[in-house]
Design a protein around this motif. Structure first.
Motif, PDB file in Angstrom:
ATOM      1  N   ALA A 119     -18.560   2.723  -1.316  1.00 10.52           N
ATOM      2  CA  ALA A 119     -18.299   1.751  -2.376  1.00 10.52           C
ATOM      3  C   ALA A 119     -16.808   1.616  -2.682  1.00 10.52           C
ATOM      4  O   ALA A 119     -16.388   0.654  -3.312  1.00 10.52           O
ATOM      5  CB  ALA A 119     -19.040   2.161  -3.641  1.00 10.52           C
ATOM      6  N   PHE A 120     -15.998   2.569  -2.204  1.00 13.58           N
ATOM      7  CA  PHE A 120     -14.567   2.563  -2.501  1.00 13.58           C
ATOM      8  C   PHE A 120     -13.743   1.900  -1.406  1.00 13.58           C
ATOM      9  O   PHE A 120     -12.513   1.926  -1.454  1.00 13.58           O
ATOM     10  CB  PHE A 120     -14.077   3.990  -2.725  1.00 13.58           C
ATOM     11  N   ALA A 121     -14.370   1.330  -0.396  1.00 11.37           N
ATOM     12  CA  ALA A 121     -13.658   0.684   0.716  1.00 11.37           C
ATOM     13  C   ALA A 121     -12.748  -0.415   0.177  1.00 11.37           C
ATOM     14  O   ALA A 121     -13.158  -1.249  -0.624  1.00 11.37           O
ATOM     15  CB  ALA A 121     -14.644   0.109   1.719  1.00 11.37           C
ATOM     16  N   GLY A 122     -11.508  -0.395   0.605  1.00 16.38           N
ATOM     17  CA  GLY A 122     -10.545  -1.406   0.197  1.00 16.38           C
ATOM     18  C   GLY A 122      -9.873  -1.151  -1.138  1.00 16.38           C
ATOM     19  O   GLY A 122      -9.022  -1.935  -1.555  1.00 16.38           O
ATOM     20  N   ALA A 123     -10.220  -0.078  -1.810  1.00 15.56           N
ATOM     21  CA  ALA A 123      -9.596   0.219  -3.099  1.00 15.56           C
ATOM     22  C   ALA A 123      -8.124   0.592  -2.903  1.00 15.56           C
ATOM     23  O   ALA A 123      -7.756   1.177  -1.881  1.00 15.56           O
ATOM     24  CB  ALA A 123     -10.337   1.350  -3.804  1.00 15.56           C
ATOM     25  N   TYR A 124      -7.292   0.272  -3.862  1.00 15.87           N
ATOM     26  CA  TYR A 124      -5.850   0.488  -3.717  1.00 15.87           C
ATOM     27  C   TYR A 124      -5.463   1.956  -3.622  1.00 15.87           C
ATOM     28  O   TYR A 124      -4.463   2.295  -3.012  1.00 15.87           O
ATOM     29  CB  TYR A 124      -5.091  -0.166  -4.877  1.00 15.87           C
ATOM     30  N   GLY A 125      -6.257   2.838  -4.180  1.00 12.05           N
ATOM     31  CA  GLY A 125      -5.912   4.261  -4.164  1.00 12.05           C
ATOM     32  C   GLY A 125      -6.513   5.039  -3.010  1.00 12.05           C
ATOM     33  O   GLY A 125      -6.338   6.242  -2.909  1.00 12.05           O
ATOM     34  N   VAL A 126      -7.208   4.350  -2.113  1.00 12.31           N
ATOM     35  CA  VAL A 126      -7.898   5.022  -1.015  1.00 12.31           C
ATOM     36  C   VAL A 126      -7.085   4.913   0.269  1.00 12.31           C
ATOM     37  O   VAL A 126      -6.706   3.824   0.686  1.00 12.31           O
ATOM     38  CB  VAL A 126      -9.309   4.414  -0.807  1.00 12.31           C
ATOM     39  N   ALA A 127      -6.817   6.063   0.889  1.00  5.97           N
ATOM     40  CA  ALA A 127      -6.087   6.091   2.153  1.00  5.97           C
ATOM     41  C   ALA A 127      -7.005   5.783   3.326  1.00  5.97           C
ATOM     42  O   ALA A 127      -6.553   5.301   4.357  1.00  5.97           O
ATOM     43  CB  ALA A 127      -5.430   7.451   2.345  1.00  5.97           C
ATOM     44  N   GLY A 128      -8.294   6.097   3.185  1.00  2.00           N
ATOM     45  CA  GLY A 128      -9.247   5.810   4.252  1.00  2.00           C
ATOM     46  C   GLY A 128     -10.364   6.825   4.278  1.00  2.00           C
ATOM     47  O   GLY A 128     -10.483   7.683   3.402  1.00  2.00           O
ATOM     48  N   ALA A 129     -11.172   6.748   5.325  1.00  2.00           N
ATOM     49  CA  ALA A 129     -12.263   7.702   5.514  1.00  2.00           C
ATOM     50  C   ALA A 129     -11.683   9.020   6.012  1.00  2.00           C
ATOM     51  O   ALA A 129     -10.517   9.093   6.411  1.00  2.00           O
ATOM     52  CB  ALA A 129     -13.263   7.141   6.517  1.00  2.00           C
ATOM     53  N   VAL A 130     -12.494  10.043   6.014  1.00  2.00           N
ATOM     54  CA  VAL A 130     -12.031  11.365   6.462  1.00  2.00           C
ATOM     55  C   VAL A 130     -11.556  11.302   7.906  1.00  2.00           C
ATOM     56  O   VAL A 130     -10.532  11.884   8.266  1.00  2.00           O
ATOM     57  CB  VAL A 130     -13.143  12.419   6.280  1.00  2.00           C
ATOM     58  N   SER A 131     -12.272  10.549   8.747  1.00  2.00           N
ATOM     59  CA  SER A 131     -11.890  10.458  10.166  1.00  2.00           C
ATOM     60  C   SER A 131     -10.556   9.753  10.375  1.00  2.00           C
ATOM     61  O   SER A 131      -9.948   9.874  11.436  1.00  2.00           O
ATOM     62  CB  SER A 131     -12.991   9.744  10.958  1.00  2.00           C
TER      63      SER A 131
END
Length: 160
Positions: A119-131
């Motif tokens: 649900a957090f995909a594309g959020a400004y504070g998210v660097a990405g998935a663990v992979s």
């Protein structure tokens, strides 16, 4: 004395072991000889996965009976159990924690957020998935994944 009698009368109260799917553990997992020490890293989750991890290691599902154990330091760990999308504030910390785990190390991405940001995909504070930050060996789907799925993934690592 009454408590001891009650314990002896009741016996072990735990869920029955789920059937193994028969899959062979990964070559890295085979080197762990049936026991894996796990360091949990919350990289920015909503804590739904943490509730399920607590259930998986609690008295009902008892993941420790399959050789999986949570440890407090990455220096004592064989694997990282990462939950949540990797936030910008946790990106460097996750890399450092990953580097602190000795080889052969395994990384488990637990939950949809860890696998693909959920649900957090594309959020400004998210660097990405663990992979996107560290190499992942095992993915456990679900939002949040059920304790049975967590235990099944851990059993795949320990071979029990």
């Amino acid at each position: 004395m009454r408590l001891w009698r009650k314990i002896a009368k009741t016996g072990r109260v735990a869920e029955s072991a789920p059937r193994r799917d028969g899959a062979e553990p990964s070559p890295k997992a085979a080197e762990l000889a049936g026991s894996v020490q796990i360091r949990h890293v919350d990289a920015g989750s909503c804590n739904g996965c943490e509730v399920e991890i607590a259930s998986a290691f609690g008295p009902v599902y008892d993941a420790e009976r399959y050789g999986a154990r949570l440890v407090a330091s990455p220096r004592h760990a064989d694997a990282l159990l990462v939950t949540g999308p990797v936030t910008r504030n946790m990106e460097v910390a996750l890399r450092r924690t990953h580097d602190a785990v000795t080889e052969p190390r395994l990384v488990i991405a637990l939950g949809d957020c860890a696998r693909n940001c959920g649900a957090f995909a594309g959020a400004y504070g998210v660097a990405g998935a663990v992979s996107d930050v560290v190499p992942v060996d095992v993915e456990v789907p679900g939002c949040p994944p059920e304790p049975e799925a967590i235990v099944a993934a851990l059993r795949g690592l320990t071979g029990r």
